[in-house]
Write a protein that holds these residues in place. Sequence first.
Motif, PDB file in Angstrom:
ATOM      1  N   PRO A 179      16.930  46.267 -42.276  1.00 60.90           N
ATOM      2  CA  PRO A 179      18.034  47.232 -42.410  1.00 60.90           C
ATOM      3  C   PRO A 179      18.111  48.214 -41.238  1.00 60.90           C
ATOM      4  O   PRO A 179      19.206  48.586 -40.812  1.00 60.90           O
ATOM      5  CB  PRO A 179      17.714  47.950 -43.720  1.00 60.90           C
ATOM      6  N   TRP A 180      16.960  48.641 -40.744  1.00 54.16           N
ATOM      7  CA  TRP A 180      16.956  49.562 -39.586  1.00 54.16           C
ATOM      8  C   TRP A 180      17.603  48.892 -38.390  1.00 54.16           C
ATOM      9  O   TRP A 180      18.435  49.497 -37.696  1.00 54.16           O
ATOM     10  CB  TRP A 180      15.521  49.975 -39.260  1.00 54.16           C
ATOM     11  N   CYS A 181      17.246  47.648 -38.144  1.00 54.91           N
ATOM     12  CA  CYS A 181      17.821  46.918 -37.014  1.00 54.91           C
ATOM     13  C   CYS A 181      19.328  46.759 -37.167  1.00 54.91           C
ATOM     14  O   CYS A 181      20.088  46.922 -36.207  1.00 54.91           O
ATOM     15  CB  CYS A 181      17.152  45.551 -36.886  1.00 54.91           C
ATOM     16  N   GLN A 182      19.766  46.425 -38.358  1.00 53.71           N
ATOM     17  CA  GLN A 182      21.199  46.267 -38.602  1.00 53.71           C
ATOM     18  C   GLN A 182      21.944  47.575 -38.344  1.00 53.71           C
ATOM     19  O   GLN A 182      23.048  47.573 -37.787  1.00 53.71           O
ATOM     20  CB  GLN A 182      21.429  45.794 -40.033  1.00 53.71           C
ATOM     21  N   LYS A 183      21.322  48.667 -38.703  1.00 49.75           N
ATOM     22  CA  LYS A 183      21.958  49.978 -38.536  1.00 49.75           C
ATOM     23  C   LYS A 183      22.080  50.349 -37.057  1.00 49.75           C
ATOM     24  O   LYS A 183      23.140  50.801 -36.605  1.00 49.75           O
ATOM     25  CB  LYS A 183      21.154  51.042 -39.289  1.00 49.75           C
ATOM     26  N   VAL A 184      21.010  50.177 -36.294  1.00 50.25           N
ATOM     27  CA  VAL A 184      21.080  50.552 -34.869  1.00 50.25           C
ATOM     28  C   VAL A 184      21.985  49.584 -34.106  1.00 50.25           C
ATOM     29  O   VAL A 184      22.635  49.982 -33.128  1.00 50.25           O
ATOM     30  CB  VAL A 184      19.683  50.640 -34.217  1.00 50.25           C
ATOM     31  N   THR A 185      22.044  48.332 -34.539  1.00 53.76           N
ATOM     32  CA  THR A 185      22.953  47.383 -33.889  1.00 53.76           C
ATOM     33  C   THR A 185      24.403  47.801 -34.114  1.00 53.76           C
ATOM     34  O   THR A 185      25.213  47.823 -33.178  1.00 53.76           O
ATOM     35  CB  THR A 185      22.725  45.957 -34.429  1.00 53.76           C
TER      36      THR A 185
END
Length: 344
Positions: A49-55
């Motif tokens: 989820p963190w990666c999806q958010k920063v992307t």
Amino acid sequence: MTPRFSLRTLAALAAGLAFATASQAEEVTLRIHHFLPAGAPIQAKVLEPWCQKVTKESANQIKCKIFPSMQLGGSAPQLYDQAKDGVVDMIWTIPGYTPGRFLVTELFELPFMMNTPEATSRALWEFQTKHNAAEYKEVKPLAFHMNGPGNFYTRSKPIQSLADFKGLKMRGATRQTTRMLSALGATPVGMALPAVPEALSKGVIDGALTPYEVVQSTRMHELTKFTTESDPKFNAVYAQVFVLAMNKAKYDAMSPELKKVIDANSGADLSAWIGKMIHEADAPGRKLVQQANNTIHTLPVSELQNWKKATDQLDEELVAEINKRGLNGAALLKTAKELIEKSR
């Protein structure tokens, strides 16, 4: 007068425009390394989820590649140095896997320090950034967090009182957990989590300390028969500190715009959120233990007070070690406790 441009000037303008366009389209791929399997809550509930958010917030300019189970090589205790040295871009790990290196951090791993993972994780971030930044100056910390309350899993007999520890070889993850086990009467065996299932199955150890969150990935419900948890009204018997950190050079090379995205997804709120998510992952693990028909014993507050008395000297010992490094250990411990209470 109409301005006139030479071919050389036009070429320079075109090159400058191409550079500006390339800068705007800067793409960064973060290689994230950790020691648990891909299905573990830290990846499924936090890192992905963190990666999806920063992307999304970087308009697809920041992307991630997550490498679980030490797929890029090395061992769990080497993860911090992999981030420091740029072998990988980001890591999630337990600082305590390198005993004594992060001495002040160990204050949060003392017995009965943590109230809830969410609140204590927020306090931990404030403590680390304001009072202990020196220990992590070689990396760019993004979050510090705690896991859920730790439990005791045993193969052959339940742990219901201090007397039950006698003769048991128990796995502990960090220096403070192994010291705690010794104070409680067990024979401590230090090892990283990936080594625990084999050690249990071969009888190298009689039991292990972990939160419910990692039951599935370690097969704890299959390899042990008894679980001892503590009354949630009392502070946790033990918990561990985790760090999510980035290679400094990787961060420094980012554009100001992309740094803002990383900064907006770092800090106290992220730390508290990770603590919350990891604690929520305890419920499915506990359900697996129940479904395996394993015995779960909840330690009452009266017994926990006995355990606290048996481990109180660990606070004094750690304070003395910190003092030897020229720091005020007592003041740092007092600050840590105050921040935890304030964040409750």
